[in-house]
Enzyme design. Structure first.
Site, PDB file in Angstrom:
ATOM      1  N   ASP A 287      96.047  -0.036  35.213  1.00 24.98           N
ATOM      2  CA  ASP A 287      96.283   0.501  33.872  1.00 24.98           C
ATOM      3  C   ASP A 287      96.505  -0.628  32.856  1.00 24.98           C
ATOM      4  OD1 ASP A 287      96.170   3.220  33.337  1.00 24.98           O
ATOM      5  OD2 ASP A 287      98.108   3.635  34.281  1.00 24.98           O
TER       6      ASP A 287
ATOM      7  N   GLN B   3     101.041   7.893  37.017  1.00 25.95           N
ATOM      8  CA  GLN B   3     100.675   8.747  35.885  1.00 25.95           C
ATOM      9  C   GLN B   3     101.871   8.938  34.950  1.00 25.95           C
ATOM     10  OE1 GLN B   3      97.625   9.744  35.164  1.00 25.95           O
ATOM     11  NE2 GLN B   3      98.138  11.049  33.437  1.00 25.95           N
TER      12      GLN B   3
ATOM     13  N   LYS C  53      90.710  11.752  37.848  1.00 25.48           N
ATOM     14  CA  LYS C  53      90.716  10.352  38.305  1.00 25.48           C
ATOM     15  C   LYS C  53      90.311  10.284  39.770  1.00 25.48           C
ATOM     16  CE  LYS C  53      94.012   8.888  34.798  1.00 25.48           C
ATOM     17  NZ  LYS C  53      95.364   8.580  34.382  1.00 25.48           N
TER      18      LYS C  53
HETATM   19  N1  GUN Z   1      98.841   9.454  30.851  1.00 26.78           N
HETATM   20  C1  GUN Z   1      97.897   9.689  29.899  1.00 26.78           C
HETATM   21  N2  GUN Z   1      96.992   8.702  29.882  1.00 26.78           N
HETATM   22  C2  GUN Z   1      97.354   7.817  30.856  1.00 26.78           C
HETATM   23  C3  GUN Z   1      96.811   6.593  31.320  1.00 26.78           C
HETATM   24  O1  GUN Z   1      95.787   6.088  30.841  1.00 26.78           O
HETATM   25  N3  GUN Z   1      97.486   6.004  32.339  1.00 26.78           N
HETATM   26  C4  GUN Z   1      98.615   6.523  32.878  1.00 26.78           C
HETATM   27  N4  GUN Z   1      99.198   5.867  33.863  1.00 26.78           N
HETATM   28  N5  GUN Z   1      99.158   7.649  32.457  1.00 26.78           N
HETATM   29  C5  GUN Z   1      98.522   8.296  31.448  1.00 26.78           C
END
Ligand code: GUN
Length: 295
Positions: free
Chosen positions: A117, A94, A50
């Site tokens: 998100d 996350q 990311k």
């Molecule tokens: N953990 C796995 N995929 C994601 C996601 O798309 N967003 C977040 N915040 N955590 C994750």
């Protein structure tokens, strides 16, 4: 018949290029803040990617790496600081969080205008009411790939297999926004295979390896496989590999188009997160929306 492979990896790369162009033409630089708690190796790989792509598209990245024993109060204090920081456009916490932390409580602390998100109650409410807001990334990526394969989705029968808060439910809303006739199917659905066979677009998001068989598909259907399941390799003892929720190889004979795993929906999630960061920056700062990010 051999299905067209929907190349999510290539689509995501193209979307990142468009995001980079959009960022270069903005009056300022959007910033994405990523918060990670603990040392789950998979989460650290996701976060690294990311950050890498945030910087590659010309945006600024802020990272908060917190120890596994961080208290809920301390984590919430950081989220509140990021909410108040006028330089920060997007906040991503996350998941999963360590067990002692209440994920819902933490996510709800994110101000909806920075909820890249799309996971807060406000974002979910805006989606279900058809109001402007930040949409969840994986479901948005699924719609983009279906549109890439089929063009206009108006009137298509779309069956979503799975009713999760992260994927199934928001995906249903997003395909509805595209004027699809949407059915949500799940573990209690009667005549599940028949329901799946009615789908012009089948979105599989149940987390069960290779559950959807080739004869569950309408001939020519567009198959969006959201599943990412690690399973033992049939030929290599002790090794694992990734499969989706769809039995991919035999399905190539029935489907019209299908996303592979890996390389289908997966790469779209980060690309949509970056897109949301640009949208969040534009909305919050009153900048003109880039015209190359619609789909
Ligand atoms: N953990 C796995 N995929 C994601 C996601 O798309 N967003 C977040 N915040 N955590 C994750």
């Amino acid at each position: 018949m051999s299905a067209m492979k929907i190349d999510g990896k290539a689509y995501a790369a193209g979307l990142r290029d468009r995001i980079g162009d959009a960022v270069a033409n903005l009056p300022g630089q959007p910033t994405l803040a990523v918060v990670i708690v603990g040392d789950d190796p998979a989460s650290h790989v996701y976060v690294k990617n990311k950050i890498k792509f945030t910087i590659a598209t010309g945006m600024r990245s802020v990272e908060h790496k917190l120890p596994a024993d961080t208290s809920e109060d301390d984590l919430i204090a950081i989220v509140r600081d990021l909410n108040a920081d006028s330089e920060v456009d997007g906040i991503l916490v996350q998941l999963p969080l360590p067990k002692h932390l209440n994920e819902n409580r933490v996510i709800e602390e994110i101000t909806p205008d920075k909820d890249v998100d799309g996971l807060t109650e406000a974002s979910a409410g805006r989606l279900s009411l058809g109001k402007n807001g930040l949409r969840p990334c994986t479901p948005t990526g699924s719609v983009m790939l279906a549109k890439d394969a089929l063009g206009d989705l108006t009137g298509k029968n779309c069956v979503i297999l799975g009713r999760s808060i992260l994927v199934g439910k928001p995906a249903a809303m997003l395909f509805l926004e595209q004027n699809c006739t949407v059915t949500i199917a799940h573990s209690r659905t009667q005549n599940l295979e028949e329901v799946c066979r009615s789908a012009d677009i089948l979105v599989a998001a149940v987390g069960r390896p290779q559950m959807v068989k080739a004869d569950w598909l309408k001939p020519g259907a567009c198959v969006i496989d959201v599943g990412i399941n690690r399973v033992p390799h049939p030929d290599k003892p002790g090794k694992t590999y990734l499969v989706g929720d769809v039995d991919y190889k035999p399905s190539l004979e029935t489907a019209g188009s299908i996303t592979p795993v890996p390389g289908g929906v997966g790469p779209m999630t980060i690309a949509c997160l970056l897109r949301n960061t640009v949208l969040a920056a534009c909305m919050r700062r009153g900048w003109d929306m880039p015209d190359n990010l619609s789909f």
